[in-house]
Design a protein around this motif. Sequence first.
Motif, mmCIF file in Angstrom:
data_model
loop_
_atom_site.group_PDB
_atom_site.id
_atom_site.type_symbol
_atom_site.label_atom_id
_atom_site.label_comp_id
_atom_site.label_asym_id
_atom_site.label_seq_id
_atom_site.Cartn_x
_atom_site.Cartn_y
_atom_site.Cartn_z
ATOM 1 N N GLY A 1 17.126 1.111 -8.641
ATOM 2 C CA GLY A 1 16.987 2.565 -8.747
ATOM 3 C C GLY A 1 16.004 3.190 -7.774
ATOM 4 N N ILE A 2 15.337 2.363 -6.941
ATOM 5 C CA ILE A 2 14.272 2.898 -6.079
ATOM 6 C C ILE A 2 14.833 3.927 -5.078
ATOM 7 N N GLU A 3 16.122 3.784 -4.729
ATOM 8 C CA GLU A 3 16.714 4.719 -3.761
ATOM 9 C C GLU A 3 16.774 6.138 -4.318
ATOM 10 N N SER A 4 16.668 6.291 -5.631
ATOM 11 C CA SER A 4 16.731 7.646 -6.194
ATOM 12 C C SER A 4 15.334 8.286 -6.295
ATOM 13 N N PHE A 5 14.300 7.491 -6.060
ATOM 14 C CA PHE A 5 12.922 8.000 -6.202
ATOM 15 C C PHE A 5 12.674 9.106 -5.179
ATOM 16 N N ARG A 6 12.239 10.268 -5.639
ATOM 17 C CA ARG A 6 12.076 11.418 -4.745
ATOM 18 C C ARG A 6 10.634 11.590 -4.242
ATOM 19 N N GLY A 7 9.701 10.788 -4.762
ATOM 20 C CA GLY A 7 8.318 10.886 -4.283
ATOM 21 C C GLY A 7 8.190 10.219 -2.919
ATOM 22 N N GLU A 8 6.943 10.119 -2.439
ATOM 23 C CA GLU A 8 6.720 9.508 -1.123
ATOM 24 C C GLU A 8 6.609 7.983 -1.278
ATOM 25 N N LEU A 9 7.273 7.248 -0.397
ATOM 26 C CA LEU A 9 7.192 5.778 -0.406
ATOM 27 C C LEU A 9 6.489 5.319 0.864
ATOM 28 N N LEU A 10 5.525 4.438 0.720
ATOM 29 C CA LEU A 10 4.785 3.978 1.902
ATOM 30 C C LEU A 10 4.558 2.483 1.803
ATOM 31 N N HIS A 11 4.612 1.776 2.926
ATOM 32 C CA HIS A 11 4.141 0.388 2.948
ATOM 33 C C HIS A 11 2.804 0.409 3.688
ATOM 34 N N THR A 12 1.884 -0.445 3.244
ATOM 35 C CA THR A 12 0.556 -0.431 3.894
ATOM 36 C C THR A 12 0.664 -0.677 5.402
ATOM 37 N N ALA A 13 1.687 -1.460 5.825
ATOM 38 C CA ALA A 13 1.792 -1.808 7.250
ATOM 39 C C ALA A 13 2.550 -0.749 8.050
ATOM 40 N N ALA A 14 2.983 0.322 7.396
ATOM 41 C CA ALA A 14 3.694 1.386 8.120
ATOM 42 C C ALA A 14 3.210 2.717 7.561
ATOM 43 N N TRP A 15 1.909 2.902 7.657
ATOM 44 C CA TRP A 15 1.266 4.049 7.016
ATOM 45 C C TRP A 15 1.475 5.318 7.834
ATOM 46 N N ASP A 16 1.828 6.389 7.155
ATOM 47 C CA ASP A 16 1.931 7.666 7.841
ATOM 48 C C ASP A 16 0.531 8.310 7.804
ATOM 49 N N PRO A 17 -0.097 8.477 8.994
ATOM 50 C CA PRO A 17 -1.482 8.979 8.996
ATOM 51 C C PRO A 17 -1.595 10.391 8.402
ATOM 52 N N GLY A 18 -0.483 11.103 8.294
ATOM 53 C CA GLY A 18 -0.510 12.451 7.715
ATOM 54 C C GLY A 18 -0.522 12.435 6.192
ATOM 55 N N THR A 19 -0.419 11.244 5.590
ATOM 56 C CA THR A 19 -0.345 11.169 4.124
ATOM 57 C C THR A 19 -1.643 11.577 3.465
ATOM 58 N N THR A 20 -1.535 12.430 2.454
ATOM 59 C CA THR A 20 -2.717 12.684 1.632
ATOM 60 C C THR A 20 -2.339 12.460 0.167
ATOM 61 N N VAL A 21 -3.254 11.898 -0.586
ATOM 62 C CA VAL A 21 -2.965 11.658 -2.005
ATOM 63 C C VAL A 21 -3.842 12.548 -2.889
ATOM 64 N N VAL A 22 -4.520 13.507 -2.264
ATOM 65 C CA VAL A 22 -5.445 14.359 -3.029
ATOM 66 C C VAL A 22 -4.671 15.044 -4.159
ATOM 67 N N GLY A 23 -5.173 14.857 -5.368
ATOM 68 C CA GLY A 23 -4.574 15.511 -6.531
ATOM 69 C C GLY A 23 -3.230 14.927 -6.956
ATOM 70 N N LYS A 24 -2.799 13.807 -6.350
ATOM 71 C CA LYS A 24 -1.463 13.273 -6.678
ATOM 72 C C LYS A 24 -1.540 12.075 -7.633
ATOM 73 N N ARG A 25 -0.382 11.806 -8.241
ATOM 74 C CA ARG A 25 -0.274 10.619 -9.107
ATOM 75 C C ARG A 25 0.268 9.480 -8.235
ATOM 76 N N VAL A 26 -0.571 8.457 -8.067
ATOM 77 C CA VAL A 26 -0.261 7.418 -7.078
ATOM 78 C C VAL A 26 -0.031 6.084 -7.787
ATOM 79 N N GLY A 27 0.937 5.315 -7.284
ATOM 80 C CA GLY A 27 1.134 3.941 -7.750
ATOM 81 C C GLY A 27 0.942 2.993 -6.579
#
Length: 498
Positions: free
Chosen positions: A157-183
Motif C-alpha cells: 500500500g505504500i504507493e498510495s501514501f500521499r505524504g513525503e517519502l525520503l531515503h536517508t541516502a537521497a535526501w532532498d535538501p529542501g525538506t523541512t519537518v517543522v511542525g510535521k508528523r514524521v516516521g
Amino acid sequence: MGTRMNARVDHDLVIVGSGFSGIGMAIAAKNRRRDFVVLEKADEIGGTWRDNRYPGCECDVPSHLYSFSFELNPYWSKAYATADEIQDYLLYCVEKFDLRQHMRFGSVVERMTYDEGLAAWHLTVTTGNGETHQLVAGAVALGVGALHEPVIPEIPGIESFRGELLHTAAWDPGTTVVGKRVGVIGTGCSGVQVIPPLAEDAHSLTVFQRTPTWVLPKVDPAYPDWLIDQYEKRPWLMKAHRAKLRAAGEVRVGGFTKQPAALKAASKAALAHLRSSIKDPKLRAKLTPDYTMGCKRVTMSNTYYPALASDHVTVETSPIQDADVTSLATEDGTTHELDVLVFATGFDVTGSYRHLNITGLGGRTLDTDWAEDIQTYYGVTAPGYPNLFFLLGPNTVLGHTSVVLMIEAQIGLISRLLDERDERGATAVQVRPQVVPAHMQRLDERSASSVWQAGGCSSWYLDDEGRNRVLWPGGVGEYERKLARPELVDYEFTGSAS
Ligand code: NA7
C-alpha cells in the motif's frame, strides 16, 4: 592526457565513480601518466558524502584517519567530520590534482562486456541528454561504492501514501519537518544520526525499530584553532595524531574477529549510556540489544537516547503491516498518521554492481557468478574478468577503522598490476582462477568465529547463506602488506600488445 598504451582502445583506463575510490584511482593514474577518464553518474564529484546529506550525517571514523595519506588535512573542525566537510575535502583534492578535465559527469554505465580478442572492455554509457555511446577501455576500475544502492523495503500500500517519502541516502535538501508528523524506519547508523535532528523540529516522531542498535557515547571534541595552526605548520604532528588513531583502530579488530570478550568493556559502557539516558524501564527494555556488540556496526551518539526519551517521540517495535494514504499500520493494530516517512533502511551492498550488467570471459556474467557465491581475490580481482578491478569490493569493507586505508592499498595493487601487464608487453591481466577458492576458504574460516557471523544477528555484512562477504576479517596492516607485495604468480598476464 597521458600516454595511451593500446591504440585499439579509447582510454587506457576507465574509472567508474568519483568518490574516495575513484578520485584516489584517478590521482594514481595521473601520477603514472596513464590515459584515463572518470565516469560519474551524477553532475558533481563525490559518492557517499555527496549523496548522504540527511540532517546529522557524519562519518563514524575519526576525521584525521579518513583522508588520503598523501593529502592530509589540518583543517578538520572536529574529531568526526560532517558529510559536508568530507565532500569539501574531496572537492579540494579534485582541484589540487587537476582532475576535473578527466571527469565525465551525467555518465551512467549501462553495460560492460569484455572483448577477449581486443583484451578490452566495451562500455555502454548513457549521458544526461539520454544519448547512448560506446567506450572501449583497456582496463576498468570500479569505484562505485559499497553503500550506493538505497534499499526501500516493500510495504503493501505504500504507493498510495500521499505524504513525503525520503531515503536517508537521497535526501532532498529542501525538506523541512517543522511542525510535521514524521516516521523513521530503521535504527542503524543512519537512523541513529538522523533521528535527533528530526526530533528537534518535528511535531511528533515515530521510530519504527526492528532491531535495537548498540550505542556508545560519542567523544567528538572540536579541534581548537591553535591545534589546527600547529597541524598546518608541523605536519609531523598531524601524522603522529593519525598514527595514534590508526593504532587505536587496529587494536579493536581482534575483538570482532577473535575475542568478543574484548568487546565486553565497550558493551558495559554502552549499557551504562542507555541506563543513564533512558529512565523509563519499558523504553529501556525496547532499546536493549539481545545480540553481541559488533555483530552490526556499532553506533555512537550522545543525542539519540535523549531524543527517544522525549515526550513527542515514540519507539514502535511492532512490525510494519501496511500503508495507506496518510498512515502506516503496525501489526499490533495501531495506525500511525504521518506527513513525512523517512527510510533509514540502508543499502543493497552486493547490488552495487548489478546495474553495471558485467559480462566477462566466455559470456559469463558477474550477476550469475555472484548469485552463486561471491569469489574475489582480496576483493580487487575476480576470476573470469580480466582487466577489471574493484575498489572497496567484497570482503574489504571495515568495521573498525578507515576504509580509505583499504582503498589506497587497492589502488597500489591495481597500478602495480597494470604497470606489470604493460611492461611485459601483455594486454590482459587476471587473477588465476585456481588461487581464489583457497583464499575464499581462508576468509570463511576467519569469519566463522567472528562476531559478525556468530554474534546472533543478521546484517548487510552477510550473504543469504550467512557468510561474511563484505568485511575484511583482519587488520588493515595485514591487508596492506599482502597488496603491497603481491605474489605475481597468482596472476596471468596474457596477449601481446604488439
Ligand atoms: P543499515 O545499517 O543497513 O540499517 C538499516 C536499518 O533499517 C536497520 O535498523 C534495519 O533493521 C532497518 N530496516 C531495514 N528494512 C526494514 C524493514 N523492512 N522494516 C523495518 N526496519 C527495517 O543502514 P544504515 O544506512 O543505517 O547504515 C549503513 C552503513 O552506512 C553503516 O553501517 C555505516 O557503515 C554507514 P534490522 O537491523 O535489519 O532489523
